[in-house]
Design a protein around this motif. Structure first.
Motif, PDB file in Angstrom:
ATOM      1  N   LEU A 137      17.580  -3.209 -59.620  1.00 10.69           N
ATOM      2  CA  LEU A 137      18.964  -2.727 -59.620  1.00 10.69           C
ATOM      3  C   LEU A 137      19.136  -1.583 -60.619  1.00 10.69           C
ATOM      4  N   ASP A 138      18.488  -1.705 -61.759  1.00 11.63           N
ATOM      5  CA  ASP A 138      18.564  -0.657 -62.781  1.00 11.63           C
ATOM      6  C   ASP A 138      17.956   0.649 -62.261  1.00 11.63           C
ATOM      7  N   CYS A 139      16.845   0.548 -61.543  1.00 11.74           N
ATOM      8  CA  CYS A 139      16.222   1.741 -60.950  1.00 11.74           C
ATOM      9  C   CYS A 139      17.168   2.404 -59.948  1.00 11.74           C
ATOM     10  N   CYS A 140      17.832   1.583 -59.152  1.00 13.78           N
ATOM     11  CA  CYS A 140      18.782   2.126 -58.175  1.00 13.78           C
ATOM     12  C   CYS A 140      19.925   2.857 -58.878  1.00 13.78           C
ATOM     13  N   ASP A 141      20.424   2.272 -59.946  1.00 14.47           N
ATOM     14  CA  ASP A 141      21.535   2.892 -60.679  1.00 14.47           C
ATOM     15  C   ASP A 141      21.121   4.239 -61.267  1.00 14.47           C
ATOM     16  N   HIS A 142      19.906   4.298 -61.796  1.00 15.54           N
ATOM     17  CA  HIS A 142      19.418   5.567 -62.346  1.00 15.54           C
ATOM     18  C   HIS A 142      19.212   6.599 -61.232  1.00 15.54           C
ATOM     19  N   ALA A 143      18.715   6.138 -60.093  1.00 11.62           N
ATOM     20  CA  ALA A 143      18.503   7.057 -58.968  1.00 11.62           C
ATOM     21  C   ALA A 143      19.836   7.603 -58.461  1.00 11.62           C
ATOM     22  N   LEU A 144      20.843   6.754 -58.423  1.00 11.57           N
ATOM     23  CA  LEU A 144      22.161   7.195 -57.957  1.00 11.57           C
ATOM     24  C   LEU A 144      22.847   8.107 -58.966  1.00 11.57           C
ATOM     25  N   ALA A 145      22.469   7.985 -60.226  1.00 16.30           N
ATOM     26  CA  ALA A 145      23.009   8.902 -61.228  1.00 16.30           C
ATOM     27  C   ALA A 145      22.520  10.325 -60.960  1.00 16.30           C
ATOM     28  N   VAL A 146      21.318  10.411 -60.387  1.00 15.34           N
ATOM     29  CA  VAL A 146      20.747  11.718 -60.033  1.00 15.34           C
ATOM     30  C   VAL A 146      21.291  12.198 -58.694  1.00 15.34           C
ATOM     31  N   ASP A 147      21.359  11.250 -57.732  1.00 18.33           N
ATOM     32  CA  ASP A 147      21.791  11.609 -56.376  1.00 18.33           C
ATOM     33  C   ASP A 147      22.744  10.530 -55.860  1.00 18.33           C
ATOM     34  N   PRO A 148      24.025  10.648 -56.210  1.00 16.56           N
ATOM     35  CA  PRO A 148      25.000   9.595 -55.879  1.00 16.56           C
ATOM     36  C   PRO A 148      25.183   9.353 -54.385  1.00 16.56           C
ATOM     37  N   GLU A 149      24.833  10.312 -53.544  1.00 15.09           N
ATOM     38  CA  GLU A 149      25.069  10.188 -52.107  1.00 15.09           C
ATOM     39  C   GLU A 149      23.833   9.739 -51.338  1.00 15.09           C
ATOM     40  N   ASN A 150      22.766   9.401 -52.048  1.00 14.22           N
ATOM     41  CA  ASN A 150      21.521   9.021 -51.378  1.00 14.22           C
ATOM     42  C   ASN A 150      21.707   7.681 -50.668  1.00 14.22           C
ATOM     43  N   ARG A 151      21.765   7.735 -49.338  1.00 13.72           N
ATOM     44  CA  ARG A 151      22.074   6.545 -48.548  1.00 13.72           C
ATOM     45  C   ARG A 151      20.996   5.469 -48.672  1.00 13.72           C
ATOM     46  N   ALA A 152      19.747   5.900 -48.722  1.00 16.43           N
ATOM     47  CA  ALA A 152      18.647   4.930 -48.816  1.00 16.43           C
ATOM     48  C   ALA A 152      18.736   4.142 -50.121  1.00 16.43           C
TER      49      ALA A 152
END
Length: 332
Positions: A137-152
């Motif tokens: 979950l933490d990895c997902c949150d960091h990834a979304l901080a970079v690309d908030p619209e990334n659907r995957a």
């Protein structure tokens, strides 16, 4: 007497900041403002104009350099670097090499951010497979901080959260089940103690498998019971004999039809007697009991002891010669 000339002690110069309200005073200084004022501020406007002071090429170069400095701080400065490179391009200077450098630098930062996002997404999937859900979950949150619209990544995060919620709910139910089981056991122990029922354990394995059941609607106990037929070396096992039931309640059902081992049909309701073994004295004796007695009444007798968690009773035929022979064993 005249007052000596000179400054008043501890007087604060007019230009000094108020020490007691330093934060508020500092926030009025343009360089330290946390928010832009809504009204016009000449000093602030002058400071802001310095950023755009010079030729378009000089301004763009300044923004590019700030972008490079932000990039040099590592991943924490990537977002600022992109902003500075964008500001440099917004100046629209005529230096094509400078513009190309800003485009290239901004693209490089974006590329690194995208790769970082992909790496985080892949890490999240791997961690999910290992059931390391909080890390995923933490990895997902960091990834979304970079690309908030990334659907995957959004879907992966939803999957992680759903799994976390499912495990939490399962754990909650297990804990609730354990709590209820503990409360139930404590209640059964209390009820057994109130009934002054005695136990003896000679076989731990058997004793552990025997279970007393609690009927919460009637607040009564049900016991595992053995009916023993020593003449034929047979037995019947009743898993839950409620303490309010009589022996007749069960025996009438059991002897509605002749037992397969009762060739002479001597074991009928009218022709059987019930005994239990009293082991409280110096030697065992048999105690005869009535069919219409409730199980609970017998279990609470001083003479009765439950062996290995199971109540046992001996059934004999009145008319069988074996009866007298068997009773004689306890008279010797």
């Amino acid at each position: 007497m005249s007052t000596p000339a000179g400054p008043t002690p501890n007087a604060r110069p007019s230009w000094a900041l108020d020490a007691e309200n330093l934060d508020a005073a500092m926030s009025e200084v343009p360089l330290f403002m946390k928010e832009l004022p809504t009204e016009e501020n000449d000093t602030l406007a002058a400071l802001q104009s310095l950023v755009y002071d010079g030729t378009p090429e000089e301004i763009a170069e300044n923004f590019k350099n700030q972008g490079n400095e932000a990039y040099g701080r590592g991943r924490a400065g990537f977002a600022d670097a992109i902003k500075f490179y964008t500001q440099a391009l917004d100046v629209e200077c005529q230096d094509q090499k400078l513009n190309e450098a800003c485009y290239a630098n901004r693209a490089a930062v974006n590329l690194e951010l995208q790769n970082y996002g992909k790496a985080l997404y892949r890490s999240a999937k791997a961690l999910f497979a290992l059931d390391r859900l909080d890390e995923a979950l933490d990895c997902c949150d960091h990834a979304l901080a970079v690309d908030p619209e990334n659907r995957a990544v959004i879907q992966e995060r939803e999957r992680c959260q759903k799994r976390i919620d499912l495990i939490a709910e399962k754990k909650r139910k297990e804990e609730e089940k354990k709590r209820k089981e503990k409360e139930k056991k404590e209640k059964i122990d209390k009820m057994v103690k109130e009934r002054k029922i005695k136990f003896e354990v000679t076989d731990e394995t058997v004793a552990k498998t025997a279970q007393i059941q609690l009927d919460e609607e009637t607040n009564t106990l049900s016991w595992p019971v053995f009916f023993l037929y020593p003449e034929h070396k047979e037995s019947d096992y009743i898993q839950a004999f409620n303490e309010t039931n009589t022996f007749q309640d069960h025996l009438e059902v059991m002897f509605e039809q002749p037992a397969p081992w009762d060739a002479k049909q001597e074991y009928t309701m009218d022709n059987i007697e019930i005994y239990f073994e009293n082991t409280t004295g110096l030697r065992p004796t048999l105690v005869k009991i009535g069919k219409k007695l409730q199980l609970g009444k017998i279990l609470s007798l001083d003479k009765y002891t439950i062996i290995n968690g199971v109540a046992s009773f001996i059934i004999l035929s009145k008319t069988s010669p074996f009866k007298e022979e068997f009773l004689g064993r306890y008279k010797k």
